[in-house]
Design a protein around this motif. Structure first.
Motif, short mmCIF file in Angstrom:
data_model
loop_
_atom_site.label_atom_id
_atom_site.label_comp_id
_atom_site.label_asym_id
_atom_site.label_seq_id
_atom_site.Cartn_x
_atom_site.Cartn_y
_atom_site.Cartn_z
N GLY A 79 0.82 -1.20 0.00
CA GLY A 79 0.00 0.00 0.00
C GLY A 79 0.86 1.25 0.00
N ILE A 80 0.27 2.36 -0.46
CA ILE A 80 1.04 3.59 -0.62
C ILE A 80 1.56 4.12 0.71
N SER A 130 -11.70 -8.69 -6.23
CA SER A 130 -12.40 -7.43 -6.46
C SER A 130 -11.52 -6.52 -7.31
N PRO A 131 -12.05 -5.98 -8.41
CA PRO A 131 -11.25 -5.04 -9.21
C PRO A 131 -11.31 -3.62 -8.65
N ASN A 132 -12.10 -3.42 -7.60
CA ASN A 132 -12.35 -2.06 -7.09
C ASN A 132 -11.50 -1.73 -5.87
N VAL A 133 -10.23 -2.14 -5.90
CA VAL A 133 -9.34 -1.87 -4.77
C VAL A 133 -8.06 -1.23 -5.29
N ALA A 134 -7.35 -0.56 -4.40
CA ALA A 134 -6.15 0.17 -4.80
C ALA A 134 -5.13 -0.76 -5.45
N GLU A 135 -4.60 -0.31 -6.58
CA GLU A 135 -3.53 -1.02 -7.29
C GLU A 135 -3.93 -2.45 -7.69
N ASP A 136 -5.23 -2.74 -7.70
CA ASP A 136 -5.71 -4.08 -8.05
C ASP A 136 -5.00 -5.16 -7.23
N HIS A 137 -4.79 -4.88 -5.94
CA HIS A 137 -3.95 -5.80 -5.15
C HIS A 137 -4.59 -7.16 -4.92
N GLN A 138 -5.94 -7.26 -5.00
CA GLN A 138 -6.54 -8.59 -4.81
C GLN A 138 -6.16 -9.53 -5.96
N THR A 139 -6.12 -9.01 -7.17
CA THR A 139 -5.68 -9.85 -8.29
C THR A 139 -4.25 -10.32 -8.08
N LYS A 140 -3.41 -9.43 -7.60
CA LYS A 140 -2.00 -9.80 -7.36
C LYS A 140 -1.90 -10.83 -6.23
#
Length: 364
Positions: free
Chosen positions: A131-132, A287-297
């Motif tokens: 996270g940032i 979920s695609p609706n999270v910062a930096e698409d971190h769930q996909t990662k």
């Protein structure tokens, strides 16, 4: 030793809050006379959840930047200045021996101030994509506890400790008696059980998918425990039946996991860590609706180890039926996924994080 004072900061989402509470609970076991203070963002869920866990919390006037020009963005510099001033006051008055940040906007000003005063600071990063706030703090803290390999692309390598993510204690001793778990939900032994997890609020796209596929599940002889989430329960409770159990919340996650043969889940860091401990085949729908698409990662990191299956939301209509059928009807594949995901479990994460905090306390 009993006079230690700890500040913990993390919030905005349960993924930041619950690890902080778990760390505080472990510190409290080791230091029963220690004092604790949480720092969160005003008007966010930590202001409710932390007091429910028995800890004091103070709120900062802070939030993230919006992706488009808004009044909130114009206020951001003033929020940062306000939060830094209040964080300095909190640190000065509380005089912590150590400060722990688990991510979220409030941890930024607090750890910046604390580290600047030479106080021992530890970051806990839950995701495979940092996270940032944690990235900005990385050079200022003493240690960074992570859950994934390869985090040196975000943080100084010499500060990284791979501990895993804290998970709720009842999962470490999860109910293994499947008949007891099935009985709790009123389900039948001998049938394949699908557990659907959309989070406490719910996931609309996941709920739409399950609704659409209920006839398909019935054809396959599959019974379902469906956590629709509190935002959607009224809409979907009509499907509750003998083979489909629709619930807003799952208060007994240990029993839900114990009953499950296959799990469909979002890929938040906390969920991923829990599912590694559970050790059952999982289809992740990030979920695609999270910062930096971190769930996909997060999900991809397990897919790369042949430990889970991922279907993106944009692919659900095209791929889900085939992917699900292949998994249900392929026992070797199900077994392999369960074994491989279990290998990634780190059930002692909370204790190992607190071990690292203790090492810093000894150096004082």
């Amino acid at each position: 030793m009993g006079s230690y004072r700890f500040i913990l900061s993390g919030g905005g989402t349960g993924g930041h809050i619950y690890p902080a509470i778990a760390i505080a609970n472990e510190l409290k076991v080791r230091y029963p006379d220690a004092e604790f203070l949480f720092v969160g963002a005003k008007d966010r869920m930590e202001m409710e959840k932390v007091p429910q866990a028995g800890y004091k919390i103070e709120g900062l006037w802070i939030s993230g930047l919006q992706r488009k020009l808004t009044f909130k963005n114009l206020m951001f510099p003033f929020k940062v200045i306000s939060s830094l001033i209040k964080a300095a006051k909190i640190v000065r008055n509380f005089k912590p021996n150590a400060v722990v940040g688990t991510g979220g906007f409030a941890s930024g000003p607090l750890l910046k101030v604390a580290s600047g005063k030479g106080i021992a600071c530890v970051l806990q990063e839950q995701n495979s994509f940092a996270g940032i706030t944690n990235k900005l703090l990385a050079n200022k803290v003493a240690k960074i506890c992570v859950a994934y390999d390869g985090m040196e692309k975000f943080f100084p390598k010499d500060k990284i400790i791979k501990t895993g993510n804290p998970v709720r204690g009842d999962l470490v001793s999860m109910v293994e008696n499947k008949e007891e778990a099935l009985s709790f939900f009123g389900l039948q032994p001998g049938k394949t059980t699908l557990l659907v997890l959309g989070g406490s609020l719910g996931a609309r796209r996941v709920n739409i998918l399950i609704e659409k596929n209920l006839p398909f599940f019935k054809e396959q002889g599959i019974q379902v425990v469906w956590q629709s989430g509190k935002l959607y329960y009224e809409e979907y409770k009509k499907y509750d039946s003998g083979d489909v159990k629709v619930v807003a919340f799952l208060n007994r996650m240990d029993l839900a996991y114990g009953a499950a043969d296959i799990i469909i889940s979002r890929a938040g860091a906390g969920s991923v860590s829990e599912l590694c401990i559970v050790g059952k085949p999982v289809i992740f729908i990030p979920s695609p609706n999270v910062a930096e698409d971190h769930q996909t990662k997060n999900a991809q990191s397990l897919v790369d180890k042949n430990a889970a299956i991922m279907v993106k939301e944009t692919e659900l209509d095209e791929k889900f039926g085939t992917v699900f059928s292949d998994l249900v009807n392929n026992e070797p594949l199900s077994r392999k996924l369960g074994v491989n995901i279990k290998k990634l479990a780190m059930p002692n994460a909370t204790k190992e994080i607190v071990d690292e905090i203790e090492k810093l306390l000894v150096q004082q």
